[in-house]
Motif scaffolding. Structure first.
Motif, PDB file in Angstrom:
ATOM      1  N   GLY A   1      26.884  37.029  33.814  1.00  0.00           N
ATOM      2  CA  GLY A   1      27.560  37.236  35.231  1.00  0.00           C
ATOM      3  C   GLY A   1      28.791  37.563  35.552  1.00  0.00           C
ATOM      4  N   HIS A   2      29.066  38.328  36.411  1.00  0.00           N
ATOM      5  CA  HIS A   2      30.530  38.983  36.503  1.00  0.00           C
ATOM      6  C   HIS A   2      30.796  38.897  38.070  1.00  0.00           C
ATOM      7  N   ASN A   3      31.859  39.141  38.622  1.00  0.00           N
ATOM      8  CA  ASN A   3      32.377  39.457  39.994  1.00  0.00           C
ATOM      9  C   ASN A   3      32.154  40.917  39.929  1.00  0.00           C
ATOM     10  N   TRP A   4      31.878  41.372  41.407  1.00  0.00           N
ATOM     11  CA  TRP A   4      31.643  42.885  41.550  1.00  0.00           C
ATOM     12  C   TRP A   4      32.933  43.509  41.562  1.00  0.00           C
ATOM     13  N   ASP A   5      33.933  43.028  41.575  1.00  0.00           N
ATOM     14  CA  ASP A   5      35.279  43.680  41.680  1.00  0.00           C
ATOM     15  C   ASP A   5      35.397  44.062  40.330  1.00  0.00           C
ATOM     16  N   ALA A   6      35.080  43.429  39.255  1.00  0.00           N
ATOM     17  CA  ALA A   6      35.213  43.972  38.085  1.00  0.00           C
ATOM     18  C   ALA A   6      34.494  44.955  37.419  1.00  0.00           C
ATOM     19  N   ALA A   7      33.486  45.305  38.266  1.00  0.00           N
ATOM     20  CA  ALA A   7      32.613  46.724  37.957  1.00  0.00           C
ATOM     21  C   ALA A   7      33.396  47.742  37.665  1.00  0.00           C
ATOM     22  N   VAL A   8      34.639  47.897  38.379  1.00  0.00           N
ATOM     23  CA  VAL A   8      35.340  49.146  38.223  1.00  0.00           C
ATOM     24  C   VAL A   8      36.162  49.233  36.819  1.00  0.00           C
ATOM     25  N   LEU A   9      36.051  48.171  35.739  1.00  0.00           N
ATOM     26  CA  LEU A   9      36.577  48.233  34.694  1.00  0.00           C
ATOM     27  C   LEU A   9      35.713  48.935  33.842  1.00  0.00           C
ATOM     28  N   THR A  10      34.121  49.006  33.872  1.00  0.00           N
ATOM     29  CA  THR A  10      33.599  49.690  33.048  1.00  0.00           C
ATOM     30  C   THR A  10      33.265  51.226  32.916  1.00  0.00           C
ATOM     31  N   PRO A  11      33.175  51.860  34.195  1.00  0.00           N
ATOM     32  CA  PRO A  11      32.816  51.492  35.357  1.00  0.00           C
ATOM     33  C   PRO A  11      31.390  51.505  35.723  1.00  0.00           C
ATOM     34  N   MET A  12      31.089  50.335  36.517  1.00  0.00           N
ATOM     35  CA  MET A  12      29.643  50.223  37.114  1.00  0.00           C
ATOM     36  C   MET A  12      29.477  50.896  38.305  1.00  0.00           C
TER      37      MET A  12
ATOM     38  N   LEU B   1      26.574  50.066  29.435  1.00  0.00           N
ATOM     39  CA  LEU B   1      26.128  48.637  28.819  1.00  0.00           C
ATOM     40  C   LEU B   1      25.023  48.871  27.900  1.00  0.00           C
ATOM     41  N   ALA B   2      25.270  48.821  26.474  1.00  0.00           N
ATOM     42  CA  ALA B   2      24.166  49.040  25.743  1.00  0.00           C
ATOM     43  C   ALA B   2      23.799  47.804  24.846  1.00  0.00           C
ATOM     44  N   LYS B   3      24.983  46.769  24.771  1.00  0.00           N
ATOM     45  CA  LYS B   3      24.723  45.463  24.087  1.00  0.00           C
ATOM     46  C   LYS B   3      24.694  44.219  24.938  1.00  0.00           C
ATOM     47  N   GLN B   4      24.544  44.615  26.277  1.00  0.00           N
ATOM     48  CA  GLN B   4      24.386  43.304  27.083  1.00  0.00           C
ATOM     49  C   GLN B   4      23.932  43.669  28.382  1.00  0.00           C
ATOM     50  N   SER B   5      23.549  42.556  29.309  1.00  0.00           N
ATOM     51  CA  SER B   5      23.048  42.881  30.556  1.00  0.00           C
ATOM     52  C   SER B   5      23.858  42.121  31.456  1.00  0.00           C
ATOM     53  N   GLY B   6      24.164  42.803  32.444  1.00  0.00           N
ATOM     54  CA  GLY B   6      25.242  42.390  33.646  1.00  0.00           C
ATOM     55  C   GLY B   6      24.382  41.966  35.020  1.00  0.00           C
ATOM     56  N   LEU B   7      24.772  40.954  35.535  1.00  0.00           N
ATOM     57  CA  LEU B   7      24.561  40.499  37.001  1.00  0.00           C
ATOM     58  C   LEU B   7      25.912  40.398  37.625  1.00  0.00           C
ATOM     59  N   TYR B   8      25.869  41.082  38.913  1.00  0.00           N
ATOM     60  CA  TYR B   8      27.082  41.337  39.524  1.00  0.00           C
ATOM     61  C   TYR B   8      27.124  40.524  41.127  1.00  0.00           C
ATOM     62  N   PHE B   9      28.036  39.209  41.230  1.00  0.00           N
ATOM     63  CA  PHE B   9      27.987  38.495  42.383  1.00  0.00           C
ATOM     64  C   PHE B   9      29.234  38.945  43.203  1.00  0.00           C
ATOM     65  N   THR B  10      29.392  38.303  44.324  1.00  0.00           N
ATOM     66  CA  THR B  10      30.546  38.477  45.074  1.00  0.00           C
ATOM     67  C   THR B  10      31.456  37.397  44.239  1.00  0.00           C
ATOM     68  N   SER B  11      32.971  37.945  44.385  1.00  0.00           N
ATOM     69  CA  SER B  11      33.869  37.173  43.939  1.00  0.00           C
ATOM     70  C   SER B  11      33.829  35.742  43.985  1.00  0.00           C
ATOM     71  N   PRO B  12      33.948  35.168  45.267  1.00  0.00           N
ATOM     72  CA  PRO B  12      33.801  33.740  45.299  1.00  0.00           C
ATOM     73  C   PRO B  12      32.485  33.073  44.640  1.00  0.00           C
ATOM     74  N   LEU B  13      31.424  33.638  44.703  1.00  0.00           N
ATOM     75  CA  LEU B  13      30.219  33.060  43.882  1.00  0.00           C
ATOM     76  C   LEU B  13      30.414  33.023  42.605  1.00  0.00           C
ATOM     77  N   ALA B  14      30.865  34.161  41.862  1.00  0.00           N
ATOM     78  CA  ALA B  14      30.985  34.288  40.809  1.00  0.00           C
ATOM     79  C   ALA B  14      31.952  33.114  40.073  1.00  0.00           C
ATOM     80  N   GLU B  15      33.143  32.884  40.946  1.00  0.00           N
ATOM     81  CA  GLU B  15      34.117  32.162  40.505  1.00  0.00           C
ATOM     82  C   GLU B  15      33.447  30.574  40.599  1.00  0.00           C
ATOM     83  N   SER B  16      32.497  30.428  41.365  1.00  0.00           N
ATOM     84  CA  SER B  16      31.885  29.192  41.639  1.00  0.00           C
ATOM     85  C   SER B  16      30.894  28.871  40.345  1.00  0.00           C
TER      86      SER B  16
END
Length: 840
Positions: free
Chosen positions: A121-132, A185-200
């Motif tokens: 799981g990740h925060n959607w803000d970080a999707a730009v690092l891939t980019p997704m 993403l070839a070696k992993q799967s990603g779930l992207y949430f809002t930043s507050p939810l991802a932090e929680s």
């Protein structure tokens, strides 16, 4: 002297061929290990989540206390998080354009059929690092929304608008899929949430897994990385750029690199020792066959120093060519070893080799140096022959060994015996390592004693041969008269048997001891488990099932322990276990204290690990995420091989792992329970906790069972490579030694022996060599292995399949027989009157 050495090499091509092959192969193995070590230091895997960002700042993934060198550093099992406050300090660094924090945590998506797909799981803000980028739908904007990557959407069978149950540390929670994203993403799967939810959901508020650092246009990423390092000096962070970014993303890469470095280093040491051993034996045989020639040089006033220099120059000429080819071939061998290590899971499949000049040059120098050392040792006796005795001494084999060789051989045997006693006083990896080392040291001692050790064995083994006709009589007396030559043939055969036997059976002894201790320590009736771990709520749910008398939550983790010996700082990574309710499910064999006190900041230790400590003492260690903990010792126990040397409260162990889940739940049933009905009720928990399975106590394995299995296959690969080298060297030594006895065979035939009688004599001699090699090669590891068995299980009998031992002995025996009989047949093709006139 150089030109004379070159002429001697050209005139003695066959004699030096054995040394050439031995040096070439030894250098190739050492060079391959050097390439693997360099790969462990410099190599990495391609990044996926950080492909779009040039600089990544993550937590420090190794424990390396002040005073500990690089090789002592230990990798953490769980990637440490970094404070979000560091973002401001990074953003203030000149050249930094933007800083994006990435929250990352294990999550499991539940499919429509109840299956579980492991993801992150990740925060959607970080999707730009891939980019997704969103291919369908939109980005998440509310707490109940999630974006999934395209691969996960296909495996889970969901699309935009569907509900997707996701588990983190509790029962599944449904989220609405609002977008499907695509990215690298070839070696992993990603779930992207809002930043507050991802932090929680991450369980680490105020901390992130890593920061992605974007740089300004035209700014060098390497320079920015150096500035960031200076700005964050004193913080426990790692600044990665280029190929090192994958190490921040994939924590297992760091562990693989450390493991590869350790394996290659130990492997290289053994290979170099064996190479010196084999080259020395080969050169000794070649020099022994030149006694007349060297004696003549002494008779015409050559000094001992000149003889040593001549042999050294000859060896240098041969070694330079062989080591050069071997260093180049080491790159190919390194590729084969890399593929083998990847196949057994030691390193990731995409961990590339880092091939630089340093390991190849080092292997070349070590190869030449080993050959020069072997030449110096082999040349000392012929160089000291007095000129007046030279020709007489050359006519017969020398009878006595030099004093230094007897002293050294005796010292090695005594050292081997001392090392063999270590398992009686300690357990674990040190006992296995000392057992293997004791056998290797004992083989060296036996080889140094050489003829003195071989002669009584030859007399004993050759007595029955005299009754087998002319061939047996010739073999018996030839062996007694040429004990030095016989010992040169015996040494590599003994080494191959002893090395293979001790490496295989020491591992099986540890496996057997661990299984026995695990069976004795596990008293639970059922074991609950699931892919990716169990929710901490499972143990409480299991306790509420009718017929269940208790349930123990178990967390598999690791700790890093630092110790100081004088000025040396040692850092060790050890398996640990987190538990919460032990009675009835686990019997750790408590020696002192009580496991009932295992709560809060406390720890229980294996009694050997706790040596010198008493109940109530403080124990300092690093937890799995690098957190320094000072824990109070509340108990000691004796079954550390089954569950690790450290036992922690389950809450403490769980809180410092990445998943924050339980590895298993151990369930004990009440005496009056309806066992089938209770088992069905436990299995029904899978409705609430998808993926949960119910097994018996055999489903529980040792904490480092995977590491031990991997270590077994690594050792098997090491044995295979070393045995292959020894086998070629054995065949090389025996073939050359036999081929150069043409004049001896011719003389036997000229005085009346038939071709068949000479062949029978050589078969009998081959049987003599093989019999002694098998006997000594079996006896040398037998005593250390028996002591290891006593130390681990109280049983001296070896463990493991006897067919493996028979296979080792059979292979070695066949190798020895073929290497002696085939060149004999070839040598007998020459007419005796022609062969007797051939040059020595």
């Amino acid at each position: 002297m150089r030109s004379l050495a070159w002429e001697m090499v050209k005139a003695r091509k066959v004699a030096f061929a054995g040394a050439f092959i031995a040096i070439l192969l030894g250098t190739a193995v050492v060079a391959a290990c050097g390439v693997l070590m360099e790969s462990g230091i410099r190599s990495g895997v391609p990044t996926e989540r950080y492909a779009a960002v040039p600089v990544v700042v993550g937590g420090q993934q190794v424990v390396q206390p002040e005073g500990a060198d690089f090789l002592e550093a230990q990798q953490l099992g769980s990637p440490p998080a970094v404070p979000v406050e560091l973002a401001e300090r990074i953003a203030a660094v000149p050249g930094v354009a933007r800083v994006v924090g990435e929250t990352s945590f294990p999550a499991r998506a539940v499919t429509a059929d109840g299956g579980v797909v492991e993801a992150l799981g990740h925060n959607w803000d970080a999707a730009v690092l891939t980019p997704m980028t969103v291919r369908e739908g939109r980005a998440p904007s509310a707490a109940g929304e999630v974006v999934v990557d395209a691969g996960l959407a296909a495996r889970a069978g969901v699309s935009v608008g569907d509900a997707l149950p996701v588990m983190t540390t509790s029962t599944p929670v449904e989220y609405r899929v609002v977008g499907v994203a695509g990215g690298a993403l070839a070696k992993q799967s990603g779930l992207y949430f809002t930043s507050p939810l991802a932090e929680s959901l991450s369980g680490t508020p105020g901390r992130v897994h890593a920061f992605g650092v974007f740089v300004g246009d035209g700014v060098d990423a390497g320079e920015v990385a150096e500035r960031v390092e200076r700005a964050l000096a004193g913080e426990a962070v790692t600044v990665a750029v280029g190929g090192d970014r994958g190490g921040v993303e994939f924590a297992e890469v760091g562990r693989s690199r450390v493991l590869l470095l350790a394996i290659a280093g130990s492997f290289a040491g053994i290979a170099l020792l064996v190479a010196v051993f084999v080259v020395a034996g080969t050169l000794a045989l070649a020099i022994d066959q030149r006694r007349r020639e060297l004696a003549l040089l002494r008779a015409i006033a050559a000094t001992p120093r000149q003889i040593v220099r001549l042999i050294g120059r000859e060896t240098t000429v041969v070694a330079t060519m062989a080591a050069g080819l071997g260093a180049a071939a080491g790159v190919l061998v390194a590729g084969w070893l890399r593929d083998g290590f990847a196949a057994i899971g030691v390193i990731p499949d995409d961990l590339a080799l880092a091939v630089g000049p340093a390991p190849l040059v080092a292997a070349f120098l070590l190869g030449v140096g080993a050959a020069r050392l072997a030449a110096w040792v082999s040349a000392r006796r012929p160089a000291r022959i007095p000129p007046t005795e030279a020709l007489a001494e050359a006519a017969t084999e020398p009878r006595e060994l030099g004093r230094w060789r007897v002293v050294a051989g005796t010292a090695f045997l005594a050292g081997g015996a001392a090392l063999a006693l270590v398992p009686l006083f300690t357990r674990g990896p040190a006992a296995v390592a000392m057992t293997s080392m004791s056998v290797l040291v004992a083989v060296i001692g036996t080889a140094l004693l050489g003829p003195r050790a071989v002669r009584p064995l030859v007399r004993l083994a050759s007595a029955p041969l005299e009754r087998l006709g002319v061939g047996g009589y010739l073999a018996a007396h030839t062996g007694r008269a040429n004990a030095r030559r016989l010992s040169s043939a015996l040494t590599p055969l003994m080494l191959s048997i002893a090395f293979a036997v001790v490496n295989f059976h020491s591992q099986t002894a540890v496996e057997a001891a661990t299984r026995a201790e695990l069976a004795a320590a596990t008293t639970a009736d059922h074991v609950l488990s699931a892919p990716g771990g169990l929710s901490p709520e499972v143990a409480a749910a299991a306790r509420g099932v009718p017929g269940v008398d208790g349930a123990t939550a178990v967390v598999r983790t690791n700790v890093v322990v630092t110790s100081t010996f004088g000025e040396d700082v040692r850092v060790e990574r050890a398996p640990a276990l987190g538990v919460d309710d032990v009675p009835g499910t686990l019997d750790l064999g408590v020696v002192s204290g009580s496991l009932d006190d295992l709560r809060g900041e406390t720890v229980a230790l294996d009694d050997e690990t706790a040596s010198g400590r008493t109940i109530g003492d403080e124990v300092e260690l690093h937890l799995d995420d690098g957190t320094v903990a000072r824990l109070r010792l509340v108990a000691t126990f004796e079954r550390g091989m089954a569950f690790g040397d450290h036992v922690l409260p389950v809450d403490l162990a769980r809180a410092h792992t990445a998943a924050r889940t339980d590895t298993a739940v151990l369930v004990r049933l009440s005496p009056d329970a309806d066992r089938p009905a209770t088992a069905r009720a436990l299995a029904a928990l899978a409705d609430r906790f998808p993926g949960l399975t119910v097994g018996d106590r055999s489903a529980l394995t040792a904490p480092d069972g995977g590491d031990r299995s991997m270590q077994f296959w690594v050792n098997l690969m090491a044995v295979g490579v070393i045995l292959g080298y020894i086998a070629i060297s054995v065949a090389n030594t025996l073939v050359l030694g036999t081929a150069q006895r043409r004049r001896e065979f011719a003389l036997l035939r000229l005085i009346g022996a038939t071709r068949r009688q000479v062949l029978r004599a050589m078969r009998a001699e081959a049987l003599l060599v093989v019999a002694i090699a098998v006997g000594v090669g079996t006896l040398l590891p037998a005593v250390p292995l028996a002591l290891l068995g006593i130390g681990l299980m109280g049983d001296p009998l070896p463990t493991g399949s006897p067919w493996v031992y028979l296979g080792i002995v059979g292979f070695t025996a066949l190798l020895g027989l073929l290497a002696l009989t085939i060149p004999t047949r070839l040598a007998l093709r020459t007419r005796p009157v022609e062969a007797i006139g051939l040059r020595e």
